[in-house]
Design a protein around this motif. Structure first.
Motif, PDB file in Angstrom:
ATOM      1  N   VAL A 189       0.795  -1.230   0.000  1.00 29.10           N
ATOM      2  CA  VAL A 189       0.000   0.000   0.000  1.00 29.10           C
ATOM      3  C   VAL A 189       0.827   1.279   0.000  1.00 29.10           C
ATOM      4  N   VAL A 190       2.153   1.158  -0.059  1.00 26.53           N
ATOM      5  CA  VAL A 190       2.970   2.379  -0.090  1.00 26.53           C
ATOM      6  C   VAL A 190       3.529   2.560  -1.501  1.00 26.53           C
ATOM      7  N   HIS A 191       3.279   3.727  -2.080  1.00 27.43           N
ATOM      8  CA  HIS A 191       3.688   4.023  -3.456  1.00 27.43           C
ATOM      9  C   HIS A 191       4.626   5.230  -3.428  1.00 27.43           C
ATOM     10  N   GLU A 192       5.679   5.199  -4.213  1.00 29.30           N
ATOM     11  CA  GLU A 192       6.648   6.295  -4.224  1.00 29.30           C
ATOM     12  C   GLU A 192       6.390   7.178  -5.448  1.00 29.30           C
ATOM     13  N   GLU A 193       6.055   8.404  -5.232  1.00 28.13           N
ATOM     14  CA  GLU A 193       5.844   9.415  -6.281  1.00 28.13           C
ATOM     15  C   GLU A 193       4.564   9.216  -7.099  1.00 28.13           C
ATOM     16  N   ALA A 194       4.292   7.986  -7.513  1.00 28.30           N
ATOM     17  CA  ALA A 194       3.105   7.767  -8.340  1.00 28.30           C
ATOM     18  C   ALA A 194       2.477   6.448  -7.950  1.00 28.30           C
ATOM     19  N   TYR A 195       1.155   6.389  -8.086  1.00 33.52           N
ATOM     20  CA  TYR A 195       0.440   5.159  -7.752  1.00 33.52           C
ATOM     21  C   TYR A 195       0.989   4.027  -8.608  1.00 33.52           C
ATOM     22  N   GLY A 196       1.302   2.920  -7.979  1.00 37.98           N
ATOM     23  CA  GLY A 196       1.810   1.770  -8.729  1.00 37.98           C
ATOM     24  C   GLY A 196       3.308   1.575  -8.526  1.00 37.98           C
ATOM     25  N   ARG A 197       4.030   2.647  -8.155  1.00 40.34           N
ATOM     26  CA  ARG A 197       5.479   2.495  -7.872  1.00 40.34           C
ATOM     27  C   ARG A 197       5.613   2.109  -6.403  1.00 40.34           C
ATOM     28  N   ARG A 198       5.360   0.816  -6.142  1.00 42.03           N
ATOM     29  CA  ARG A 198       5.309   0.389  -4.746  1.00 42.03           C
ATOM     30  C   ARG A 198       6.706   0.220  -4.173  1.00 42.03           C
ATOM     31  N   THR A 199       6.927   0.815  -3.029  1.00 41.44           N
ATOM     32  CA  THR A 199       8.160   0.563  -2.291  1.00 41.44           C
ATOM     33  C   THR A 199       8.007   1.106  -0.888  1.00 41.44           C
ATOM     34  N   LEU A 200       8.773   0.531   0.037  1.00 39.59           N
ATOM     35  CA  LEU A 200       8.801   1.086   1.386  1.00 39.59           C
ATOM     36  C   LEU A 200       9.896   2.140   1.414  1.00 39.59           C
ATOM     37  N   PRO A 201       9.798   3.127   2.304  1.00 38.51           N
ATOM     38  CA  PRO A 201      10.832   4.154   2.359  1.00 38.51           C
ATOM     39  C   PRO A 201      12.221   3.518   2.439  1.00 38.51           C
ATOM     40  N   GLY A 202      13.131   3.997   1.580  1.00 40.79           N
ATOM     41  CA  GLY A 202      14.491   3.456   1.581  1.00 40.79           C
ATOM     42  C   GLY A 202      14.671   2.312   0.601  1.00 40.79           C
ATOM     43  N   GLY A 203      13.559   1.755   0.072  1.00 40.88           N
ATOM     44  CA  GLY A 203      13.669   0.635  -0.875  1.00 40.88           C
ATOM     45  C   GLY A 203      13.623   1.129  -2.307  1.00 40.88           C
ATOM     46  N   ASP A 204      13.818   0.192  -3.242  1.00 42.68           N
ATOM     47  CA  ASP A 204      13.722   0.548  -4.662  1.00 42.68           C
ATOM     48  C   ASP A 204      12.301   0.282  -5.132  1.00 42.68           C
ATOM     49  N   PRO A 205      11.737   1.205  -5.916  1.00 48.15           N
ATOM     50  CA  PRO A 205      10.398   0.912  -6.441  1.00 48.15           C
ATOM     51  C   PRO A 205      10.453  -0.360  -7.293  1.00 48.15           C
ATOM     52  N   HIS A 206       9.490  -1.252  -7.079  1.00 48.33           N
ATOM     53  CA  HIS A 206       9.478  -2.491  -7.855  1.00 48.33           C
ATOM     54  C   HIS A 206       8.139  -2.564  -8.549  1.00 48.33           C
ATOM     55  N   ASN A 207       8.100  -3.312  -9.638  1.00 51.72           N
ATOM     56  CA  ASN A 207       6.760  -3.462 -10.186  1.00 51.72           C
ATOM     57  C   ASN A 207       6.099  -4.673  -9.548  1.00 51.72           C
ATOM     58  N   LEU A 208       4.779  -4.633  -9.606  1.00 49.06           N
ATOM     59  CA  LEU A 208       3.975  -5.622  -8.901  1.00 49.06           C
ATOM     60  C   LEU A 208       4.271  -7.029  -9.405  1.00 49.06           C
ATOM     61  N   LEU A 209       4.484  -7.142 -10.721  1.00 50.24           N
ATOM     62  CA  LEU A 209       4.743  -8.464 -11.287  1.00 50.24           C
ATOM     63  C   LEU A 209       6.044  -9.040 -10.719  1.00 50.24           C
ATOM     64  N   GLN A 210       7.102  -8.210 -10.699  1.00 50.41           N
ATOM     65  CA  GLN A 210       8.385  -8.714 -10.186  1.00 50.41           C
ATOM     66  C   GLN A 210       8.244  -9.161  -8.736  1.00 50.41           C
ATOM     67  N   GLU A 211       7.550  -8.345  -7.942  1.00 52.66           N
ATOM     68  CA  GLU A 211       7.379  -8.686  -6.527  1.00 52.66           C
ATOM     69  C   GLU A 211       6.593  -9.995  -6.383  1.00 52.66           C
ATOM     70  N   THR A 212       5.588 -10.150  -7.233  1.00 54.52           N
ATOM     71  CA  THR A 212       4.754 -11.356  -7.171  1.00 54.52           C
ATOM     72  C   THR A 212       5.576 -12.587  -7.537  1.00 54.52           C
ATOM     73  N   LEU A 213       6.398 -12.460  -8.576  1.00 56.69           N
ATOM     74  CA  LEU A 213       7.192 -13.611  -9.028  1.00 56.69           C
ATOM     75  C   LEU A 213       8.150 -14.078  -7.936  1.00 56.69           C
ATOM     76  N   ARG A 214       8.654 -13.112  -7.160  1.00 61.92           N
ATOM     77  CA  ARG A 214       9.584 -13.495  -6.080  1.00 61.92           C
ATOM     78  C   ARG A 214       8.894 -14.370  -5.031  1.00 61.92           C
ATOM     79  N   GLY A 215       7.573 -14.249  -4.930  1.00 59.41           N
ATOM     80  CA  GLY A 215       6.848 -15.013  -3.903  1.00 59.41           C
ATOM     81  C   GLY A 215       6.413 -16.400  -4.361  1.00 59.41           C
ATOM     82  N   ILE A 216       6.649 -16.743  -5.629  1.00 62.19           N
ATOM     83  CA  ILE A 216       6.149 -18.035  -6.138  1.00 62.19           C
ATOM     84  C   ILE A 216       7.186 -19.133  -5.897  1.00 62.19           C
ATOM     85  N   ARG A 217       6.757 -20.177  -5.222  1.00 58.04           N
ATOM     86  CA  ARG A 217       7.666 -21.264  -4.841  1.00 58.04           C
ATOM     87  C   ARG A 217       7.084 -22.597  -5.294  1.00 58.04           C
TER      88      ARG A 217
END
Ligand SMILES: Cc1cc2nc3c(=O)[nH]c(=O)nc-3n(C[C@H](O)[C@H](O)[C@H](O)COP(=O)(O)O)c2cc1C
Length: 560
Positions: A192-220
């Motif tokens: 729920v945290v977006h940097e500068e624009a909706y969709g650029r999700r990142t926590l303060p101090g992190g790199d904005p990632h796209n949702l797809l990349q973040e999702t792929l990291r969770g698939i096991r």
């Protein structure tokens, strides 16, 4: 703040000393408010008679809400306590006066809702102060607001913001009661945290990632330990080994996916029906006019389609997502407006979508999975609506199976020989024009669409990353699963083939995916109907793991 809880159970009848209640109300009264209008009033209710009357109103709304729920949810809701009106010594009504501060209240000029928002901030202050005093607070919103105003004899111009039940409790649970009951899950902050624009999700101090990349990291892949436990348990259950056939495979898959044995029973469940239109409709590949997509969406929302009947029968929720219907749809309860664009381009003359649009449609699917799982669903089902979408499915299946378009292009909603021949030719022309590269799944979706195929692929990836099973419907789901597998092969860990449709492309897709369908009844409707029919089979597979005794526990002698 972490220790504040909404409390409905375990209240003590002890009275609240006046000085304690005063401190709590003072905290509420220090809240910020629009234009410093301080629009709140607090009505402190102790009378048993008034509380009984309010309790009756709330019970009526509770019944109405329970009746509105899908069966899978209603079962869960029956166990939930949603108020403590009679068990608490004090109830507090918090109101907002939208006229307070006069006509020119600073900051309320364009946003009249700022008055009730300000009162809600007073509620939060009250809630935190009460927690510090060892007082539990339970917010009850099972009221018709006007009915409440009349029953309490409040001035008609007031809005009721909150009805709070307040009393001493012995403990404050660590987690929300709804979470403990499996009704909902906490959404991670990173969603729920977006940097500068909706969709650029990142926590303060992190790199904005796209949702797809973040999702792929969770698939096991499936968890080997839980899988092993499941196979072991199957052998110990009071039945001949292997006697549950395919259901044993499904329950082992559910165990490996959830990393739990026995696995959670996949209930409640929701079918996500993604709707979109197709530019290739202009090529005359179906007998149905394009506006039927929007008309059927209205039918789903009105409860009159086959998917509604089947969902009602199996207790699932129907969630309709406009990811790309050509016309504007009126806002309706149950419809998620997520239009990426109003229909795709005709793939026989150019790309159906841009790569950017494909990614956005995939994100719609991922976010739908997140929302449905956070809302407590333990199984997702795919559904789709899009006149002409079997033409797109045929192209996708041809690309990913290597089959000739003539082998995988079916008659969809029922077309004659001439139209069928044209449909095959359309698929062939599309393949010649785009020369798709199967190793570039985003490029494939960009060439052919559809928006609902991309969104279903996103739903599968999202479900897999949340370790939640997804039951696939027919040929469009099969085509989308082929694309999703090209993005992340491990997505199949979460996929269960609900049924085998009469479309030839579906069989080819399932063979390629290595999935065995659970139901085979010549259905060719879409809308999630085949997946819905398969849901009780999947639920039965999991339930058997929970409820069937083992040889040792039941004292049954095993076969020699
Ligand atoms: C606006 C609002 C209305 C609520 N209405 C109800 C309600 O009618 N019944 C109920 O049991 N809980 C109600 N709650 C409590 C929520 O269920 C609770 O806040 C949520 O589950 C999170 O739990 P927590 O407050 O303990 O962190 C309401 C909360 C808010 C903020």
């Amino acid at each position: 703040m972490r220790e504040r809880r909404d409390i409905r159970n375990g209240f003590r009848p002890d009275p609240i000393p006046h000085e304690v209640l005063l401190r709590v109300l003072e905290a509420a009264h220090t809240a910020p408010s629009v234009g410093h209008s301080q629009p709140w009033d607090f009505v402190v209710i102790r009378s048993e008679e008034t509380r009984r009357a309010m309790h009756e109103l709330a019970m009526r709304q509770r019944d109405a809400y329970a009746k509105s729920l899908p069966k899978g949810r209603a079962k869960q809701f029956k166990e939930l306590k949603i108020e403590a009106i009679l068990e608490t010594p004090v109830n507090i009504v918090v109101t907002a006066d939208p006229t307070r501060g006069g006509r020119h209240t600073l900051g309320r000029h364009t946003q009249p809702q700022m008055a009730p928002y300000s009162s809600a901030l007073a509620v939060e202050n009250l809630w935190l102060a009460a927690r510090a005093e060892g007082l539990g607070v339970g917010w009850v919103s099972f009221f018709d607001e006007r009915e409440m105003v009349r029953e309490l004899g409040l001035p008609e111009h007031l809005e009721v913001v909150a009805y709070l039940c307040v009393g001493y409790v012995d403990e404050f649970p660590e987690e929300p009661e709804l979470m403990k009951a499996g009704w909902s899950k906490r959404r991670p902050l990173s969603w729920v945290v977006h940097e500068e624009a909706y969709g650029r999700r990142t926590l303060p101090g992190g790199d904005p990632h796209n949702l797809l990349q973040e999702t792929l990291r969770g698939i096991r892949p499936l968890d080997a330990k839980a899988l092993g436990e499941a196979w072991e348990r199957q052998k110990r259950m009071t039945k001949p080994s292997g006697a549950l056939g395919m259901l044993e495979i499904i329950s082992a898959q559910l165990s490996g996916l959830s990393r739990q044995c026995p696995p959670p029973i996949p209930e409640p469940a929701s079918v996500a029906i993604f709707a979109g239109d197709h530019g290739v409709h202009a090529q005359g590949v179906t007998a149905w006019p394009q506006e039927v997509t929007a008309q059927m969406v209205a039918n789903f929302l009105g409860g009159g389609a086959v998917c509604n009947a089947f969902a009602g029968q199996v207790g699932a929720e129907v969630c309709v997502v406009d990811v790309g219907v050509a016309s504007d749809l009126p806002s309706t309860p149950g419809l998620l407006p997520r239009k990426v664009r109003a229909g795709t381009g005709d793939f026989t003359v150019g790309p159906a979508l841009t790569r950017e649009e494909v990614l956005r449609a995939i994100e719609v699917g991922i976010e739908t999975a997140r929302d449905l799982v956070a809302a407590g669903n333990k199984a997702l089902l795919t559904g789709e609506m899009g006149i002409a979408n079997t033409t797109v499915s045929a192209a996708l299946v041809s690309i990913y199976t290597g089959a000739d378009p003539a082998e995988v292009t079916g008659r969809g909603t029922g077309i004659n020989d001439e139209m069928h021949a044209r449909k095959i030719d359309v698929v062939r022309r599309g393949l010649e024009l785009h020369q798709p590269d199967a190793a570039d799944p985003i490029g494939v979706l960009s060439a052919f669409g559809g928006l609902e195929h991309a969104a279903i692929a996103g739903l599968l990836l999202g479900g897999a990353s949340l370790r939640t099973p997804v039951i696939l419907d027919g040929v469009s789901a099969g085509a989308a699963a082929l694309v999703a597998r090209a993005i992340a092969p491990e997505v199949l860990a979460a996929c269960i083939a609900g049924h085998r449709s009469a479309e030839p492309g579906h069989v080819a897709a399932l063979n390629k995916l290595g999935l065995r369908p659970l139901v085979d009844l010549d259905l060719r409707l879409g809308e999630g109907t085949g997946a819905l029919l398969a849901l009780p089979v999947v639920q039965s597979a999991a339930r058997a793991m929970h409820e069937v005794a083992t040889f040792d526990s039941a004292g049954v002698t095993e076969k020699n």
